[in-house]
Design an enzyme around this catalytic site. Structure first.
Site, PDB file in Angstrom:
ATOM      1  N   ASP A   1      -4.837  -0.673  -4.965  1.00 25.51           N
ATOM      2  CA  ASP A   1      -3.440  -0.436  -4.589  1.00 25.51           C
ATOM      3  C   ASP A   1      -2.516  -1.610  -4.909  1.00 25.51           C
ATOM      4  OD1 ASP A   1      -4.642  -1.973  -2.580  1.00 25.51           O
ATOM      5  OD2 ASP A   1      -3.353  -1.168  -1.005  1.00 25.51           O
TER       6      ASP A   1
ATOM      7  N   THR B   1       0.819  -1.208   0.000  1.00 23.79           N
ATOM      8  CA  THR B   1       0.000   0.000   0.000  1.00 23.79           C
ATOM      9  C   THR B   1       0.857   1.264   0.000  1.00 23.79           C
ATOM     10  OG1 THR B   1      -1.875  -1.063   1.105  1.00 23.79           O
ATOM     11  CG2 THR B   1      -1.698   1.328   1.324  1.00 23.79           C
TER      12      THR B   1
END
Length: 715
Positions: free
Chosen positions: A486, A309
């Site tokens: 992501d 992320t």
């Protein structure tokens, strides 16, 4: 007689040494074959694989042979064995989640990402994991109860030296065989898998340590001259804006919605329950994806490394990659100089910036990195009502997170640049046990896959409820909303269990399929536009920032950004993964293997033209990665002034009392305040937010289909 022979052998130091070395070798091989996917392709590679742990194990263990005192010698041997096992087992656990090996940078940054790991970490353990440790426990017990007796006779120095020398000889032989099968192994490393496969885990760790040291040295020795190559690359690589889309979102608020672990295959996906009834997993996101107000990309890939992320955020904010080793946020986020989106938009167009995230600010070192990026506000878990019922180990669930964010969002001065980081659709996709349960779970041998669709469904409705608020509050029409996945949600090691759910065969699934599964949605939703469409341009997360800046009417050419405008007719459509894989509209290149995208065929006999074409692609991809590494490892942006951007001063940012600061600005501006709160006659818009549970939307679920951790949403 045989029994006595082996017993007597174990009662000698060399015998005990041999036993411990063999057991260490055996569990290393177990890890290689059971837990790691090293891509063994031939009997010769199997031979090298079985050979590779022997040399370093003997070398490390031989240190104990130089110890004269018997107790200390046995203790040293046990300690060395335990440390090598710890290294191996840590990599096993890490690999199960990240499909990668632990680097030195990852070790150094472990403390900054350790918070929030609870159930997720526990679920990475397997019932057979005790096999990695049982030998040490048993041997300590046998020594303690004198079943195995200490040998008081010291090992002669020349014997110890002979053992060490033998290990060096074995390593030389190992390296020679590895170079025969994989020339220039240590010079042209396409992936860490190759080092582990050919030379072993211990060598990889040492090799990585040396590489890390050299990287740190490069940063210390970097100068303004090192920036020249990067600048030249950027000038040659930049793509011209598309006149049709440049500036169509000028002066609008920017709202990023982070779709956690969300892969492209979820778009339009329908999950069949045990009765054969289809359930649309993400109906709202599907409608946004196909809306004529949205420019969607169906060939966008994530390009994250082990930072996952945080690596996606690195690319989103800067248009350069995360690190090849470890997460940039934790290693360099609080050290490097950046010219990131928050600072660009603030200084060029007067934007206020804020991040909203229902987890602790220290996770991924965000509370420090955001200051260096130039974010004005960071609303982390301390700003939210987080309790056991509305959260899990990664933070506040998406619905309460979105709802509670409104009290801060409504006070931001417009135009603003904002990012909402959702978390519920995060591994391990645990099942809800309350009124949020109801969406069907998949039926595969893997519980992680089974819950994935339900958490995605929950995320879908959380986003829909947020969109409804934006419309009611008046923010919607004056915003561009960018939705992005992501990184992968289902790791490569689990994809075979997913295969049948996506129309593939488990037995036929291969590396090509793994690469195609790295697609993530990227959508630019611009209310009022009517030319939106699904575009087939190939690109990655590194392209998101230059694309956004051009939509906002801001020329990106004066900034050091390695991506290209996704709308540009000049885009090269070469997507470099952080692990070295390359995807283009025509080819997928994985290590030395080249696949034809149209058929998925592995090309075994390349023509001269294909070889030349692929060499050019490889060169462009590796150059982009190398430029990124030079930029970040050398902290080269500290030397770059041509953008005219004022340097960000991290010490000027303090994320405490954010709401009080926003209210103070509103009061100071008075009638000139542009916040939603001020525009609404100094009245809150929180009452406009409506949220419901899955059961309230759909009725009480059946017990046998109740589902995964986040499923409150509409079918």
């Amino acid at each position: 007689m045989k029994h006595n022979y082996y017993k007597n052998l174990l009662n000698t130091r060399l015998g005990f040494f041999t036993l411990l070395a063999f057991l260490t070798w055996a569990k290393t091989i177990m890890a290689y074959l059971v837990d790691f996917n090293l891509g063994i392709e031939s009997p010769f590679q199997y031979f090298i694989l079985f050979l590779s742990p022997i040399a370093t194990t003997i070398f490390l263990f031989s240190a104990s042979l130089y110890v004269k005192n018997s107790k200390r010698a046995y203790t040293a041997l046990i300690v060395i064995s335990a440390l090598t096992t710890l290294l191996l087992f840590s990599n096993v656990i890490y690999y199960r989640e990240f499909t990668d090996f632990i680097t030195v940078n990852t070790m150094l940054g472990a403390g900054k990402v350790s918070s929030g790991l609870g159930e997720s970490a526990l679920r990475m353990f397997r019932p057979y994991d005790f096999l990695y440790w049982i030998d040490i426990v048993v041997l300590i017990g046998l020594l303690a109860f004198k079943v195995i007796k200490l040998d008081d006779r010291p090992i002669k120095a020349r014997t110890a030296l002979a053992v060490t020398s033998f290990s060096v000889f074995l390593f030389a032989a190992n390296l020679t065989l590895a170079e025969m099968d994989r020339p220039e192994l240590l010079k042209r490393t396409f992936s860490r898998d190759h080092i582990v496969k050919y030379l072993g885990m211990n060598v990889f760790t040492v090799y990585d340590g040396v590489q890390t040291y050299h990287a740190n040295q490069r940063r210390a020795q970097a100068s303004e001259n090192d920036l020249v190559d990067v600048q030249n690359y950027v000038k040659e690589h930049q793509s011209k804006p598309n006149k049709e889309t440049f500036g169509i979102a000028k002066d609008r608020n920017v709202i990023y919605i982070h779709l956690e672990s969300f892969q492209q295959f979820l778009i339009d996906y329908k999950l069949k329950d045990e009765n054969g009834v289809e359930h649309e997993v993400t109906p709202f996101l599907n409608s946004i994806y196909h809306s004529n107000e949205t420019y969607s990309f169906n060939n966008a890939f994530h390009q994250v490394g082990s930072g996952k992320t945080s690596d996606a955020e690195t690319m989103l904010e800067n248009s350069f990659f995360g690190l090849g080793q470890g997460p940039l946020f934790t290693q360099l986020g609080d050290k490097n100089t950046f010219q990131a989106a928050p600072a660009i938009l603030n200084q060029e167009a007067g934007y206020t910036s804020a991040v909203f995230h229902g987890n602790g600010g220290a996770f991924w070192n965000r509370n420090e990195t955001y200051k260096h990026l130039g974010y004005d506000y960071f609303f982390d878990a301390s700003y939210y009502d987080v309790n056991e019922k509305n959260s899990f180990q990664y933070g506040l669930h998406d619905k309460p997170f979105m709802e509670q964010s409104v009290k801060y969002l409504e006070h931001l001065q417009q135009p603003f640049y904002s990012k909402f980081i959702a978390v519920t659709n995060h591994y391990p996709y645990s099942q809800f046990k309350d009124e949020n349960a109801g969406f069907p779970i998949a039926k595969t041998p893997d519980t992680t896959i089974n819950g994935y669709f339900a958490t995605a469904n929950y995320l879908d409705t959380a986003v829909e409820e947020f969109f409804n608020y934006l419309k009611k509050s008046g923010l919607y029409d004056n915003s561009i909303i960018v939705l992005y996945g992501d990184h992968y949600g289902i790791s490569n090691s689990r994809n075979k269990y997913l295969a049948e759910l996506v129309g593939k065969s488990k037995d036929d699934w291969n590396d090509f399929d793994d690469a195609q599964m790295q697609r993530v949605p990227v959508m630019y939703h611009i209310p009022g536009q009517n030319n939106g469409k699904v575009m087939e341009t190939y690109g990655g997360q590194i392209d998101i920032l230059p694309t956004l800046l051009h939509l906002l009417g801001i020329d990106s050419s004066k900034y050091i950004q390695l991506g290209q405008d996704m709308f540009s007719k000049d885009k090269d459509q070469i997507v470099a993964f952080r692990n070295g894989t390359i995807v283009t509209p025509k080819y997928t290149i994985i290590g030395q293997s080249v696949y034809l995208n149209e058929t998925g065929e592995l090309l075994s006999n390349l023509t001269d033209d294909q070889i030349s074409e692929i060499d050019v692609i490889r060169d462009k991809a590796s150059t982009q990665l190398n430029m990124s590494d030079a930029l970040t490892n050398g902290d080269l942006l500290r030397f770059y002034t041509e953008s005219g951007l004022e340097p960000v001063k991290p010490e000027d940012y303090d994320y405490k009392n954010g709401l009080d600061k926003l209210k103070a600005i509103e009061e100071k501006k008075g009638k000139k305040s542009t916040s939603v709160y001020s525009k609404n006659g100094n009245k809150s818009t929180e009452n406009l937010y409506e949220t419901k549970t899955y059961q309230e939307y759909n009725g009480a679920p059946k017990t046998d289909t109740s589902s995964s951790s986040s499923s409150e949403t509409k079918k």
